[in-house]
Design a protein around this motif. Structure first.
Motif, PDB file in Angstrom:
ATOM      1  N   GLU A  81       0.841  -1.187   0.000  1.00 52.34           N
ATOM      2  CA  GLU A  81       0.000   0.000   0.000  1.00 52.34           C
ATOM      3  C   GLU A  81       0.877   1.237   0.000  1.00 52.34           C
ATOM      4  O   GLU A  81       1.808   1.367   0.791  1.00 52.34           O
ATOM      5  N   ARG A  82       0.586   2.148  -0.923  1.00 50.18           N
ATOM      6  CA  ARG A  82       1.401   3.352  -1.062  1.00 50.18           C
ATOM      7  C   ARG A  82       0.780   4.506  -0.287  1.00 50.18           C
ATOM      8  O   ARG A  82      -0.425   4.657  -0.257  1.00 50.18           O
ATOM      9  N   GLU A  83       1.627   5.319   0.309  1.00 50.97           N
ATOM     10  CA  GLU A  83       1.170   6.507   1.024  1.00 50.97           C
ATOM     11  C   GLU A  83       0.674   7.530   0.001  1.00 50.97           C
ATOM     12  O   GLU A  83       1.426   7.926  -0.902  1.00 50.97           O
ATOM     13  N   PRO A  84      -0.572   7.976   0.072  1.00 56.15           N
ATOM     14  CA  PRO A  84      -1.093   8.892  -0.943  1.00 56.15           C
ATOM     15  C   PRO A  84      -0.659  10.341  -0.760  1.00 56.15           C
ATOM     16  O   PRO A  84      -0.800  11.152  -1.672  1.00 56.15           O
ATOM     17  N   ILE A  85      -0.142  10.685   0.426  1.00 53.87           N
ATOM     18  CA  ILE A  85       0.203  12.075   0.713  1.00 53.87           C
ATOM     19  C   ILE A  85       1.717  12.269   0.611  1.00 53.87           C
ATOM     20  O   ILE A  85       2.484  11.478   1.158  1.00 53.87           O
ATOM     21  N   VAL A  86       2.127  13.324  -0.079  1.00 53.18           N
ATOM     22  CA  VAL A  86       3.551  13.683  -0.165  1.00 53.18           C
ATOM     23  C   VAL A  86       3.730  14.985   0.619  1.00 53.18           C
ATOM     24  O   VAL A  86       3.279  16.053   0.182  1.00 53.18           O
ATOM     25  N   GLY A 105       5.151  13.810  -6.356  1.00 51.49           N
ATOM     26  CA  GLY A 105       4.242  12.670  -6.396  1.00 51.49           C
ATOM     27  C   GLY A 105       4.879  11.465  -5.732  1.00 51.49           C
ATOM     28  O   GLY A 105       6.052  11.483  -5.361  1.00 51.49           O
ATOM     29  N   GLY A 106       4.095  10.403  -5.581  1.00 50.37           N
ATOM     30  CA  GLY A 106       4.593   9.194  -4.953  1.00 50.37           C
ATOM     31  C   GLY A 106       5.522   8.410  -5.862  1.00 50.37           C
ATOM     32  O   GLY A 106       5.425   8.483  -7.088  1.00 50.37           O
ATOM     33  N   ARG A 109       4.955   4.965  -9.187  1.00 54.35           N
ATOM     34  CA  ARG A 109       3.662   5.090  -9.855  1.00 54.35           C
ATOM     35  C   ARG A 109       3.863   5.221 -11.360  1.00 54.35           C
ATOM     36  O   ARG A 109       4.956   5.496 -11.843  1.00 54.35           O
TER      37      ARG A 109
END
Length: 204
Positions: A81-86, A105-106, A109
């Protein structure tokens, strides 16, 4: 006298055949066009898609690039699961050839987002870039000189551009105060060193 055991059998790859076929169809590619882009014969790709042939790692890498995905997805691995907030300041900016790149951005992706500071440089190189994918940029400050093919565009703050990156292109600051822009592109090659827009060996 016991016979010494031979080398262990190589572990079989997961059954990638259904995923190969599904991804090709999802991208709207025919067997022939996908095979051509991956450097395979249509018959060979057909055997991979029907499970009659196991792909090698180089084949998987080539097909992953063609389909705009990763080898992990082809193998059916569940991505973490990737962290959506940078968060601001989480990543140190990267400098190359006078340009400064801020990750916006993450990581990992299909889209790569950057905030880029572009200084003015007199006598800039005529080097153009051509690569698969799409690019979008938005000018925050300053003026940007964008060359697409034989056409030169000058963009002011608030202007944006969205283009196919197979079109030969160049980006430069058009004013002596430099420029700052938001930049998003489809990331078909994932090496971290390739995130920079200017300088040899980069996407730009």
């Amino acid at each position: 006298m016991t016979t010494p055991a031979g080398p262990p059998e190589p572990e079989a790859l997961p059954d990638v055949a259904p995923r190969l076929r599904e991804l090709r169809r999802r991208r709207g590619l025919t067997l022939e066009s996908a095979a051509r882009r991956a450097g395979l014969s249509p018959a060979h790709l057909s055997r991979l898609e029907t499970g009659r042939r196991q792909p090698s790692l180089p084949m998987l890498l080539g097909l992953a690039r063609v389909y705009g995905t990763t080898v992990s997805e082809l193998l059916g691995e569940v991505p973490p699961e990737r962290e959506p907030i940078v968060r601001a300041g989480r990543a140190e900016p990267v400098e190359a050839d006078g340009w400064t790149y801020h990750q916006a951005g993450g990581a990992g992706r299909a889209l790569q987002a950057l905030r880029v500071e572009v200084p003015y440089a007199a006598g800039q190189s005529d080097l153009v870039r051509v690569h698969p994918g799409e690019e979008w940029l938005y000018v925050l400050t300053g003026r940007v000189r964008l060359v697409l093919g034989d056409v030169v565009h000058v963009l002011d703050p608030g202007d944006s551009a969205h283009f196919d990156s197979l079109t030969p292109h160049r980006i430069a600051a058009a004013g002596r105060r430099g420029a700052e822009l938001l930049f998003v592109h489809t990331l078909l090659q994932s090496a971290a060193a390739d995130l920079c827009l200017g300088g040899p060996g980069t996407h730009r």
